[in-house]
Design a protein around this motif. Structure first.
Motif, PDB file in Angstrom:
ATOM      1  N   LYS A 210      21.449 -12.698  56.699  1.00 17.38           N
ATOM      2  CA  LYS A 210      21.610 -13.414  55.436  1.00 17.38           C
ATOM      3  C   LYS A 210      20.441 -13.032  54.520  1.00 17.38           C
ATOM      4  CE  LYS A 210      25.316 -15.840  55.695  1.00 17.38           C
ATOM      5  NZ  LYS A 210      26.334 -15.404  54.729  1.00 17.38           N
TER       6      LYS A 210
ATOM      7  N   ARG B 258      18.752 -14.498  52.338  1.00 16.84           N
ATOM      8  CA  ARG B 258      17.632 -15.429  52.184  1.00 16.84           C
ATOM      9  C   ARG B 258      16.521 -15.139  53.187  1.00 16.84           C
ATOM     10  NH1 ARG B 258      17.714 -20.466  49.096  1.00 16.84           N
ATOM     11  NH2 ARG B 258      19.631 -20.407  47.908  1.00 16.84           N
TER      12      ARG B 258
ATOM     13  N   GLN C  94      10.708 -12.903  50.020  1.00 13.60           N
ATOM     14  CA  GLN C  94      10.799 -13.299  48.616  1.00 13.60           C
ATOM     15  C   GLN C  94      10.877 -12.109  47.670  1.00 13.60           C
ATOM     16  OE1 GLN C  94       7.736 -16.151  47.726  1.00 13.60           O
ATOM     17  NE2 GLN C  94       8.626 -17.681  49.099  1.00 13.60           N
TER      18      GLN C  94
ATOM     19  N   THR D 299      29.633 -14.861  42.080  1.00 10.90           N
ATOM     20  CA  THR D 299      29.773 -16.207  42.617  1.00 10.90           C
ATOM     21  C   THR D 299      29.259 -16.259  44.056  1.00 10.90           C
ATOM     22  OG1 THR D 299      31.733 -16.372  41.226  1.00 10.90           O
ATOM     23  CG2 THR D 299      31.373 -18.147  42.796  1.00 10.90           C
TER      24      THR D 299
ATOM     25  N   GLU E 285      26.844 -15.980  46.816  1.00 10.82           N
ATOM     26  CA  GLU E 285      25.384 -16.068  46.718  1.00 10.82           C
ATOM     27  C   GLU E 285      24.687 -14.765  47.095  1.00 10.82           C
ATOM     28  OE1 GLU E 285      21.928 -19.248  47.823  1.00 10.82           O
ATOM     29  OE2 GLU E 285      23.185 -18.518  49.447  1.00 10.82           O
TER      30      GLU E 285
ATOM     31  N   ARG F 225      24.235 -12.624  44.179  1.00  7.04           N
ATOM     32  CA  ARG F 225      23.179 -13.119  43.286  1.00  7.04           C
ATOM     33  C   ARG F 225      21.801 -12.773  43.828  1.00  7.04           C
ATOM     34  NH1 ARG F 225      23.930 -18.868  43.186  1.00  7.04           N
ATOM     35  NH2 ARG F 225      25.918 -18.725  44.278  1.00  7.04           N
ATOM     36  N   LEU F 226      21.631 -12.959  45.150  1.00  6.03           N
ATOM     37  CA  LEU F 226      20.314 -12.655  45.729  1.00  6.03           C
ATOM     38  C   LEU F 226      20.017 -11.163  45.631  1.00  6.03           C
ATOM     39  CD1 LEU F 226      20.519 -15.013  48.845  1.00  6.03           C
ATOM     40  CD2 LEU F 226      19.179 -15.381  46.766  1.00  6.03           C
TER      41      LEU F 226
ATOM     42  N   THR G 184      19.013 -10.401  41.903  1.00  4.99           N
ATOM     43  CA  THR G 184      17.909 -11.095  41.216  1.00  4.99           C
ATOM     44  C   THR G 184      16.570 -10.860  41.896  1.00  4.99           C
ATOM     45  OG1 THR G 184      18.375 -13.110  42.483  1.00  4.99           O
ATOM     46  CG2 THR G 184      19.328 -12.958  40.285  1.00  4.99           C
TER      47      THR G 184
ATOM     48  N   PHE H  94      30.186 -17.638  38.859  1.00  2.00           N
ATOM     49  CA  PHE H  94      28.854 -17.230  38.386  1.00  2.00           C
ATOM     50  C   PHE H  94      28.999 -15.778  37.968  1.00  2.00           C
ATOM     51  CE2 PHE H  94      24.564 -15.886  38.271  1.00  2.00           C
ATOM     52  CZ  PHE H  94      23.692 -16.964  38.390  1.00  2.00           C
TER      53      PHE H  94
ATOM     54  N   TYR I 186      10.312 -20.634  42.969  1.00  2.00           N
ATOM     55  CA  TYR I 186      11.781 -20.706  43.076  1.00  2.00           C
ATOM     56  C   TYR I 186      12.185 -21.027  44.510  1.00  2.00           C
ATOM     57  CZ  TYR I 186      11.446 -17.657  38.925  1.00  2.00           C
ATOM     58  OH  TYR I 186      11.133 -17.097  37.723  1.00  2.00           O
ATOM     59  N   PHE I 187      11.473 -20.369  45.460  1.00  2.00           N
ATOM     60  CA  PHE I 187      11.833 -20.560  46.859  1.00  2.00           C
ATOM     61  C   PHE I 187      11.459 -21.955  47.354  1.00  2.00           C
ATOM     62  CE2 PHE I 187      12.503 -16.019  46.948  1.00  2.00           C
ATOM     63  CZ  PHE I 187      13.488 -15.852  47.907  1.00  2.00           C
ATOM     64  N   ASN I 188      10.354 -22.488  46.847  1.00  2.00           N
ATOM     65  CA  ASN I 188       9.903 -23.791  47.337  1.00  2.00           C
ATOM     66  C   ASN I 188      10.540 -24.963  46.606  1.00  2.00           C
ATOM     67  OD1 ASN I 188       8.256 -22.485  49.120  1.00  2.00           O
ATOM     68  ND2 ASN I 188       6.462 -22.528  47.760  1.00  2.00           N
TER      69      ASN I 188
ATOM     70  N   ARG J 127      18.190 -17.179  36.101  1.00  2.00           N
ATOM     71  CA  ARG J 127      19.103 -16.818  37.199  1.00  2.00           C
ATOM     72  C   ARG J 127      18.529 -17.248  38.540  1.00  2.00           C
ATOM     73  NH1 ARG J 127      21.412 -11.192  37.432  1.00  2.00           N
ATOM     74  NH2 ARG J 127      19.303 -10.500  37.935  1.00  2.00           N
ATOM     75  N   LEU J 128      17.198 -17.093  38.678  1.00  2.00           N
ATOM     76  CA  LEU J 128      16.565 -17.488  39.924  1.00  2.00           C
ATOM     77  C   LEU J 128      16.549 -19.008  40.076  1.00  2.00           C
ATOM     78  CD1 LEU J 128      13.792 -14.780  39.806  1.00  2.00           C
ATOM     79  CD2 LEU J 128      15.387 -15.080  41.700  1.00  2.00           C
TER      80      LEU J 128
ATOM     81  N   ALA K  62      18.695 -21.007  38.899  1.00  2.00           N
ATOM     82  CA  ALA K  62      20.060 -21.475  39.132  1.00  2.00           C
ATOM     83  C   ALA K  62      20.587 -21.010  40.482  1.00  2.00           C
ATOM     84  CB  ALA K  62      20.975 -20.975  38.022  1.00  2.00           C
ATOM     85  N   THR K  63      19.877 -20.068  41.128  1.00  2.00           N
ATOM     86  CA  THR K  63      20.368 -19.519  42.388  1.00  2.00           C
ATOM     87  C   THR K  63      19.647 -20.078  43.620  1.00  2.00           C
ATOM     88  OG1 THR K  63      21.164 -17.461  41.400  1.00  2.00           O
ATOM     89  CG2 THR K  63      20.586 -17.376  43.728  1.00  2.00           C
ATOM     90  N   LEU K  64      18.327 -20.070  43.616  1.00  2.00           N
ATOM     91  CA  LEU K  64      17.623 -20.367  44.857  1.00  2.00           C
ATOM     92  C   LEU K  64      17.620 -21.840  45.281  1.00  2.00           C
ATOM     93  CD1 LEU K  64      14.915 -17.615  44.531  1.00  2.00           C
ATOM     94  CD2 LEU K  64      16.640 -17.786  46.337  1.00  2.00           C
ATOM     95  N   PRO K  65      17.232 -22.788  44.432  1.00  2.64           N
ATOM     96  CA  PRO K  65      17.232 -24.180  44.893  1.00  2.64           C
ATOM     97  C   PRO K  65      18.657 -24.697  45.137  1.00  2.64           C
ATOM     98  CG  PRO K  65      15.831 -23.896  42.957  1.00  2.64           C
ATOM     99  CD  PRO K  65      16.673 -22.666  43.073  1.00  2.64           C
TER     100      PRO K  65
ATOM    101  N   PRO L  61      28.441 -21.509  45.499  1.00  3.19           N
ATOM    102  CA  PRO L  61      27.914 -21.629  46.869  1.00  3.19           C
ATOM    103  C   PRO L  61      26.402 -21.427  46.956  1.00  3.19           C
ATOM    104  CG  PRO L  61      29.615 -19.911  46.713  1.00  3.19           C
ATOM    105  CD  PRO L  61      29.332 -20.369  45.340  1.00  3.19           C
ATOM    106  N   VAL L  62      25.786 -22.136  47.899  1.00  6.68           N
ATOM    107  CA  VAL L  62      24.372 -21.944  48.169  1.00  6.68           C
ATOM    108  C   VAL L  62      24.168 -22.087  49.675  1.00  6.68           C
ATOM    109  CG1 VAL L  62      23.759 -24.369  47.715  1.00  6.68           C
ATOM    110  CG2 VAL L  62      22.020 -22.622  47.492  1.00  6.68           C
ATOM    111  N   SER L  63      23.622 -21.068  50.302  1.00  8.51           N
ATOM    112  CA  SER L  63      23.386 -21.058  51.760  1.00  8.51           C
ATOM    113  C   SER L  63      24.588 -21.558  52.543  1.00  8.51           C
ATOM    114  CB  SER L  63      22.178 -21.940  52.098  1.00  8.51           C
ATOM    115  OG  SER L  63      21.029 -21.399  51.561  1.00  8.51           O
TER     116      SER L  63
END
Lengths: 212, 730
Positions: free
Chosen positions: A95, A97, A101, A125, A127, A130-131, A134, A170, B192-194, B222-223, B225-228, B275-277
């Motif tokens: 993944k 993430r 960083q 959209t 994720e 996006r990662l 960015t 997105f 952004y990560f924290n 963008r960051l 809106a994406t990471l948290p 989606p996030v994680s």
């Protein structure tokens, strides 16, 4: 196909069709030239290559660190991850993430482009997309010239189509690398997004604006 | 008076620090070039007309569109909250943060969060907000507020930034821009990560998709809106647009007009809970009223909400360039800032800055939403005057003196005899004594140190008119001359020249004696009542005169007769009908000569240039109200060239000369002085010894300041130069 007879009732239909076809081809050439010029003006590297393999070789030469290559339908169809790995690019397999960083490289296809501003449009959209676009220092984008539209007015239709229904969406317009002029109004590249954007034009990837 | 004093000091401090002003000038010049390139091949006028119509439709249908936006956003999984004011908006974020146990919020740029003082509110609750836009982060570290809508830290220099970053990080950083940007990149990536919550603004709230649009360059939004895992959108309700097409059309104007970019690096379109994680993100959209509904309801000011926040009105503003956004603005700065401050923070907060506008209309010309900023500012100034008064000097000058034509004109005559404008006693009235002891707001020691003040002419134009013989046997037209105070009392020779030029081209001139001041000085000071009274006097005089056209040689007077009289007299039906009839036949003398008479062709036929040696080189200064008020700028040039002049253009020929009427005498002479200095420098740079213009106001300023700087440079009205060409040859 035989040349249409002028007296044939389908003559008009034939000519209109072939004209339209001509126009599309002319436009693609025109838009491609304009796109290359505009994207370069905003600091993107743009290169026309003969095949996906050539694009992969280019990426291999320039890539830094680990590469985030999100699994999209075009990536799967063109076996991009495998091609990159075989060429020696360190394709990240977990993944994104977990990639730290500041990962080195992101590689994606795109949906379509805007010739007048040198913009790449990428439905992000997922994720992972996006990662991958960015976080990295470098972003490589593979573009099929058939998907280059004239300008952002021409994008109204596909952008509206994207938003039919109620699904979360997105979509990113990317025009060159990240930039700032917040200190003394001096243009400085690489503020929070990728420092370098490399656009590789490869024919025949997909002319579908809704696929990436 | 305490705020007056603080404000006055802030103006003085800004002027004492020319480094900032110099930077803003360089920026302003570069901006104009970049913007021009960005609009190449596009029709700015058509684009902004379309934008204005779109925004007006949104205003009218805002309730319905807002409901549509909310419905669609919720269908895509967003939570929407309508905050009546910024406090409710802050409270919502605080409550949400507490629910989530959030300690850190990563923020991308949001002007409405500045308006809400959100960071402070969060901090008070033990929640840290970290700005991630480079400029916003810099001013957050400095504990300041933005001084520009698009470039919040435009007032700071790299050395100051290095100092701030060094202090924050504990490592010494060199004042090198690249190093500083890299540092911000590394340092803010952690945030952004924290962060538990990412907060962004929104450039668009798109009704028919329920999505938002973000226009950025750095990539921080963008960051955020994406990471948290939680995304909070903090947006004013006026960001509403109908559909994707509207939003895309705005993206064609916004970056071009803001920074001269065709598009910013990123435009991000987000709809719903993405989606996030592997889960669904929580997205909260806070729609903030905070005074916007009241602004929408204000007939006179509502157009201000067409604003797309490009910041162009600051970029071109000579006042902004002189004193910067911390003086000329509050949360929002420059022209639009004056209006928004009045509505979002209260009229009291806008009291000083409503008077700081010099009225040059540069902002109106460059506004992508076609907002008549100057007109709205004038209206607010009038409100300020009603509420707080306009000061003793103007009160007496306008109400007691100017409204009374005979008194006004006899006072001017008296002043002329004593060669000191309106400050000497004649018949011993108490008003004049007070006028002599002007509590001159700003006007202290250096009033004439940097410019000569004009003296009142020994004989006004109105007193000379009857002695001028006109030889026009078969007049093509009979025109009425609206002389205006500048040409009447200070430069009557301009009026005399005009008659000479018109007579030479077979036009007869009528001078209705009942005319009075156009009323603009009173209106600019916020005194509408005097403005109405003066309008009636002149409307009466010119209606009786029954002429083919009405000509003025002062573009501010032209605007007054042509546009403002009708508005000013709107509540008096018989008067407004008369004003309307006059309006259609009123124009500036240069426009009449060129567009009605075709004078440049006639002048050329007269062959005024006998040999090439007799060509004179002039440089032309476009006065604000002629170019941006009447769109007249080609005409005087054509006339000058046809009468044997060569034009060598100065840089920024249409930048304000700093006059602004009472602005340069009473309200802000220090700012005027700086603006005039710039103009004089551009004139001197041309090396030309004659500067032509079409405005007695500009002449007062330029003759005075140029005269001090270089006695060999002459400033003249176009009509004088035309008359001289005729003299030399006939």
């Amino acid at each position: 196909m035989p040349a249409p007879n002028k007296h044939c009732i389908f003559y008009r239909v034939y000519t209109i069709k072939s004209r339209r076809q001509c126009m599309t081809e002319n436009n693609t050439a025109r838009y491609t030239a304009r796109f290359i010029e505009s994207a370069r003006r905003v600091g993107a590297e743009v290169l026309q290559v003969d095949s996906l393999q050539d694009a992969v070789t280019y990426i291999k030469d320039k890539a830094k660190g680990t590469a985030l290559v999100p699994e999209t339908s075009l990536v799967r169809r063109h076996h991009l991850r495998a091609l990159l790995s075989e060429a020696g690019v360190d394709v990240f397999t977990e993944k994104f993430r977990n990639a730290g960083q500041m990962p080195g490289t992101g590689v994606t296809f795109c949906n379509f482009c805007l010739a007048d501003s040198g913009t790449v449009v990428l439905e992000s959209t997922d994720e992972e997309i996006r990662l991958a676009t960015t976080l990295p220092e470098l972003h490589f984008i593979l573009v099929d010239p058939a998907t280059i539209l004239e300008d952002n007015l021409a994008a109204v239709e596909p952008m509206t189509t994207f938003h039919q229904g109620h699904a979360p969406k997105f979509i990113a317009y990317i025009t060159g690398p990240s930039r700032t002029a917040d200190i003394e109004r001096v243009l400085t590249i690489g503020c929070h997004g990728p420092r370098e954007v490399h656009i590789l034009l490869v024919n025949g990837i997909s002319s579908d604006l809704f696929e990436n | 008076m305490a705020t007056d004093e603080t404000y006055k000091k802030s103006v003085e401090d800004a002027i004492a620090n020319p480094k900032l002003s110099k930077a803003l000038h360089l920026f302003g010049d570069a901006y104009l070039i970049a913007r021009e390139n960005a609009f190449k091949g596009l029709d700015f006028e058509a684009m902004r007309t379309e934008l204005a119509a779109m925004k007006d439709d949104v205003r009218i249908r805002r309730k319905e569109l807002l409901a549509e936006f909310i419905k669609n956003a919720e269908a895509a999984g967003s939570k929407v909250f309508i905050a009546r004011d910024t406090k409710e908006a802050n409270d919502y974020v605080i409550k949400l943060a507490k629910e989530k146990g959030a300690k850190l919020i990563a923020k991308s740029k949001s002007m409405v969060s500045e308006e809400a003082h959100l960071n402070k509110a969060l901090e008070a609750q033990g929640i840290r907000a970290s700005e991630t836009d480079l400029g916003e982060w810099i001013i957050q570290l400095a504990g300041q507020r933005p001084s520009h809508m698009v470039m919040p830290a435009i007032h700071m220099f790299k050395e100051e930034v290095a100092e701030l970053f060094t202090k924050e990080s504990g490592t010494r950083l060199s004042p090198e821009i690249k190093t500083l940007v890299d540092h911000a990149r590394q340092r803010l990536r952690k945030e952004y990560f924290n962060a538990d919550i990412g907060l962004t603004g929104a450039n668009f709230l798109i009704a028919d998709t329920g999505g938002i649009g973000l226009v950025t360059n750095e990539g921080n939004a963008r960051l955020c809106a994406t990471l948290p895992k939680v995304h909070v959108v903090f947006a004013g309700i006026h960001k509403l647009v109908r559909n994707m097409e509207d939003a895309i059309k705005i993206t064609r104007l916004l970056p071009r007009n803001a920074t001269g970019q065709l598009l910013t690096s990123y435009i991000t379109w987000i709809r719903g809970a993405v989606p996030v994680s592997g889960e669904q993100k929580e997205q909260h959209i806070i729609l903030i009223d905070g005074g916007r509904e009241a602004l929408y309801e204000s007939q006179v000011c509502q157009n201000a909400l067409r604003c797309i926040q490009c910041g162009a009105c600051a970029n071109v503003c000579p006042v902004y360039q002189t004193v910067g956004g911390h003086v000329f603005g509050s949360i929002y700065i420059s022209a639009i800032g004056i209006i928004l401050t009045a509505f979002y923070e209260g009229l009291d907060k806008a009291k000083e800055i409503t008077r700081a506008c010099i009225g040059c209309r540069s902002c109106v010309a460059v506004c992508p939403a076609k907002i008549d900023l100057e007109e709205i500012i004038l209206h607010l100034r009038n409100e300020v005057t009603k509420e707080y008064g306009m000061g003793v000097v103007k009160n007496i000058a306008f109400k007691a003196v100017m409204k009374n034509r005979t008194l006004f004109h006899s006072m001017v005559r008296a002043a002329s005899k004593l060669q000191r404008p309106v400050t000497q006693k004649k018949s011993g009235g108490s008003e004049r004594r007070i006028i002599r002891h002007l509590p001159l707001h700003f006007m202290e020691k250096d009033f004439t140190e940097w410019r000569d003040l004009p003296s009142i002419a020994p004989k006004s134009f109105r007193d000379q008119f009857n002695t001028i013989l006109q030889h026009v046997t078969k007049p093509l037209y009979r025109v009425g001359f609206f002389v205006g105070c500048g040409a009447d009392f200070v430069y009557p020779e301009v009026g005399v020249s005009l008659i000479k030029v018109l007579n030479a081209l077979d036009v007869e001139v009528v001078f209705p004696k009942g005319q009075n001041c156009c009323g603009i000085p009173a209106l600019y000071a916020g005194d509408t009542e005097t403005g109405v009274d003066l309008a009636k006097q002149s409307v009466e005089a010119f209606t009786e005169a029954n002429v083919d056209y009405i000509l003025a040689i002062c573009p501010t007077c032209t605007m007054a007769v042509k546009r403002d009289f009708v508005d000013r007299l709107a509540d008096h039906p018989q008067w407004s009908a008369k004003a309307m009839a006059l309006s259609s036949k009123t124009m500036d003398a240069a426009a009449f000569l060129e567009n009605i008479l075709g004078a440049s062709e006639k002048l050329r036929a007269m062959d005024l240039v006998k040999d090439s040696g007799s060509t004179k080189t002039v440089t032309y200064h476009d006065s604000c109200h002629l170019k941006r008020g009447s769109n007249v700028w080609k005409e005087p040039r054509a006339l000058l060239m046809a009468s044997g002049h060569q034009i060598k253009e100065m840089k920024n020929s249409d930048r304000c000369c700093g006059f602004g009427g009472t602005y340069s005498f009473l309200s802000h002479p220090q700012i005027s002085r700086q603006i005039t200095k710039d103009k004089v420098a551009t004139i001197e740079d041309t090396g030309v010894k004659i500067v032509a213009t079409d405005c007695p106001g500009c002449m007062i300023m330029l003759k005075g300041a140029v005269g001090k700087a270089d006695e060999t440079i002459r400033c003249a009205h176009t009509m004088e130069l035309l008359a001289e060409s005729l003299n030399e040859n006939y």
